[in-house]
Design a protein around this motif. Structure first.
Motif, PDB file in Angstrom:
ATOM      1  N   GLY A   1       0.800  -1.229   0.000  1.00  8.76           N
ATOM      2  CA  GLY A   1       0.000   0.000   0.000  1.00  8.76           C
ATOM      3  C   GLY A   1       0.824   1.266   0.000  1.00  8.76           C
ATOM      4  N   ASP A   2       2.099   1.198   0.359  1.00  8.37           N
ATOM      5  CA  ASP A   2       2.946   2.391   0.313  1.00  8.37           C
ATOM      6  C   ASP A   2       3.171   2.784  -1.143  1.00  8.37           C
ATOM      7  OD1 ASP A   2       3.189   2.248   3.065  1.00  8.37           O
ATOM      8  OD2 ASP A   2       5.223   1.442   3.028  1.00  8.37           O
ATOM      9  N   ARG A   3       3.183   4.060  -1.418  1.00  8.91           N
ATOM     10  CA  ARG A   3       3.491   4.558  -2.755  1.00  8.91           C
ATOM     11  C   ARG A   3       4.938   5.044  -2.742  1.00  8.91           C
ATOM     12  NH1 ARG A   3      -0.240   8.298  -3.194  1.00  8.91           N
ATOM     13  NH2 ARG A   3       1.136  10.058  -2.974  1.00  8.91           N
ATOM     14  N   ILE A   4       5.765   4.508  -3.605  1.00 11.91           N
ATOM     15  CA  ILE A   4       7.175   4.871  -3.587  1.00 11.91           C
ATOM     16  C   ILE A   4       7.531   5.776  -4.764  1.00 11.91           C
ATOM     17  CG2 ILE A   4       7.886   2.800  -2.342  1.00 11.91           C
ATOM     18  CD1 ILE A   4       8.969   1.734  -5.021  1.00 11.91           C
ATOM     19  N   CYS A   5       8.599   6.514  -4.585  1.00 16.56           N
ATOM     20  CA  CYS A   5       9.189   7.362  -5.623  1.00 16.56           C
ATOM     21  C   CYS A   5      10.630   6.908  -5.776  1.00 16.56           C
ATOM     22  CB  CYS A   5       9.136   8.823  -5.236  1.00 16.56           C
ATOM     23  SG  CYS A   5       7.481   9.501  -5.205  1.00 16.56           S
ATOM     24  N   ASP A   6      10.789   5.743  -6.369  1.00 14.37           N
ATOM     25  CA  ASP A   6      12.114   5.171  -6.569  1.00 14.37           C
ATOM     26  C   ASP A   6      12.820   5.956  -7.663  1.00 14.37           C
ATOM     27  OD1 ASP A   6      14.247   3.477  -6.388  1.00 14.37           O
ATOM     28  OD2 ASP A   6      13.286   1.806  -7.398  1.00 14.37           O
ATOM     29  N   GLY A   7      13.930   6.570  -7.339  1.00 10.04           N
ATOM     30  CA  GLY A   7      14.662   7.370  -8.313  1.00 10.04           C
ATOM     31  C   GLY A   7      14.678   8.825  -7.913  1.00 10.04           C
ATOM     32  N   VAL A   8      14.515   9.708  -8.874  1.00 15.25           N
ATOM     33  CA  VAL A   8      14.642  11.150  -8.639  1.00 15.25           C
ATOM     34  C   VAL A   8      13.389  11.699  -7.971  1.00 15.25           C
ATOM     35  CG1 VAL A   8      14.960  13.391  -9.749  1.00 15.25           C
ATOM     36  CG2 VAL A   8      16.212  11.399 -10.588  1.00 15.25           C
ATOM     37  N   GLN A   9      13.604  12.511  -6.926  1.00 17.81           N
ATOM     38  CA  GLN A   9      12.502  13.147  -6.199  1.00 17.81           C
ATOM     39  C   GLN A   9      12.880  14.601  -5.932  1.00 17.81           C
ATOM     40  OE1 GLN A   9      11.600  11.712  -2.153  1.00 17.81           O
ATOM     41  NE2 GLN A   9       9.436  11.697  -2.730  1.00 17.81           N
ATOM     42  N   PHE A  10      11.954  15.512  -6.223  1.00 20.04           N
ATOM     43  CA  PHE A  10      12.166  16.944  -6.003  1.00 20.04           C
ATOM     44  C   PHE A  10      11.403  17.375  -4.767  1.00 20.04           C
ATOM     45  CE2 PHE A  10      10.627  21.309  -6.547  1.00 20.04           C
ATOM     46  CZ  PHE A  10      11.846  21.970  -6.623  1.00 20.04           C
ATOM     47  N   GLY A  11      12.014  18.215  -3.952  1.00 21.19           N
ATOM     48  CA  GLY A  11      11.346  18.732  -2.764  1.00 21.19           C
ATOM     49  C   GLY A  11      11.597  20.208  -2.576  1.00 21.19           C
ATOM     50  N   ALA A  12      10.591  20.918  -2.112  1.00 22.28           N
ATOM     51  CA  ALA A  12      10.702  22.334  -1.782  1.00 22.28           C
ATOM     52  C   ALA A  12       9.982  22.544  -0.453  1.00 22.28           C
ATOM     53  CB  ALA A  12      10.054  23.187  -2.864  1.00 22.28           C
ATOM     54  N   GLY A  13      10.595  23.276   0.445  1.00 22.24           N
ATOM     55  CA  GLY A  13       9.939  23.494   1.719  1.00 22.24           C
ATOM     56  C   GLY A  13      10.770  24.279   2.702  1.00 22.24           C
ATOM     57  N   ILE A  14      10.191  24.465   3.884  1.00 25.55           N
ATOM     58  CA  ILE A  14      10.883  25.173   4.964  1.00 25.55           C
ATOM     59  C   ILE A  14      11.171  24.252   6.142  1.00 25.55           C
ATOM     60  CG2 ILE A  14       9.968  27.429   4.362  1.00 25.55           C
ATOM     61  CD1 ILE A  14       7.885  27.104   6.554  1.00 25.55           C
ATOM     62  N   ARG A  15      10.536  23.080   6.165  1.00 27.95           N
ATOM     63  CA  ARG A  15      10.734  22.131   7.266  1.00 27.95           C
ATOM     64  C   ARG A  15      11.032  20.754   6.682  1.00 27.95           C
ATOM     65  NH1 ARG A  15       6.612  19.036  10.388  1.00 27.95           N
ATOM     66  NH2 ARG A  15       7.592  18.496  12.351  1.00 27.95           N
TER      67      ARG A  15
END
Length: 161
Positions: free
Chosen positions: A145-159
């Motif tokens: 049931g977990d959804r994975i992002c195997d490979g490149v992942q982009f993130g933007a945030g303050i925390r």
């Protein structure tokens, strides 16, 4: 002056509804995504119903990070100093609690089926407030049931974890 930074972080929480009412989905904790346990989809760890993630009443998440200057140092002393290489190891879990059980059972449930990931990437500091990350992630400890992002992942945030 050392240019490498080793960082460790630990988050945790437990929700206990008042008056014996079940917890509200909006009040629950959520894990997964580029700002918490990298390599997993946004808020996609834990219990779900009909494809919707329900969050949990207790959680923990930890991270170990190593930040270093870029090996090729573009724009030394300028714009290039805002970028860092990033190596990480993240782990965490969340679950719902049965309040008839004791604290020992709650801790045991949180220690089972730990999701974790590791990887490397590039971080861009945006002042002292926010940052952008582009990481290559390898999710491990994936549960049904977990959804994975195997490979490149982009993130933007303050925390970030």
């Amino acid at each position: 002056m050392s240019r490498q930074v080793l960082s460790a972080s630990l988050w945790g929480g437990m929700l206990h509804p008042i008056g014996g009412q079940p917890s509200c989905i909006a009040d629950r904790f959520y894990l997964g995504g580029p700002t918490s346990v990298r390599g997993f989809g946004m808020y996609s760890i834990g219990p779900q119903s009909e494809g919707d993630y329900l969050g949990g009443e207790a959680y923990w998440a930890g991270g170990l990070h190593l930040y270093t200057p870029l090996p090729f140092r573009p724009g030394k002393g300028g714009f290039g100093d805002l970028f860092r290489t990033h190596f990480f190891l993240n782990a965490g879990n969340l679950c719902n609690l049965n309040y008839g059980e004791g604290p020992q059972a709650h801790l045991q449930r949180l220690a089972e089926c730990i999701r974790w990931s590791y990887g490397a990437g590039i971080v861009l500091r945006l002042g002292n407030i926010a940052r952008l990350e582009l990481n290559y992630c390898v999710p491990m400890g994936v549960q049904s049931g977990d959804r994975i992002c195997d490979g490149v992942q982009f993130g933007a945030g303050i925390r970030f974890l």
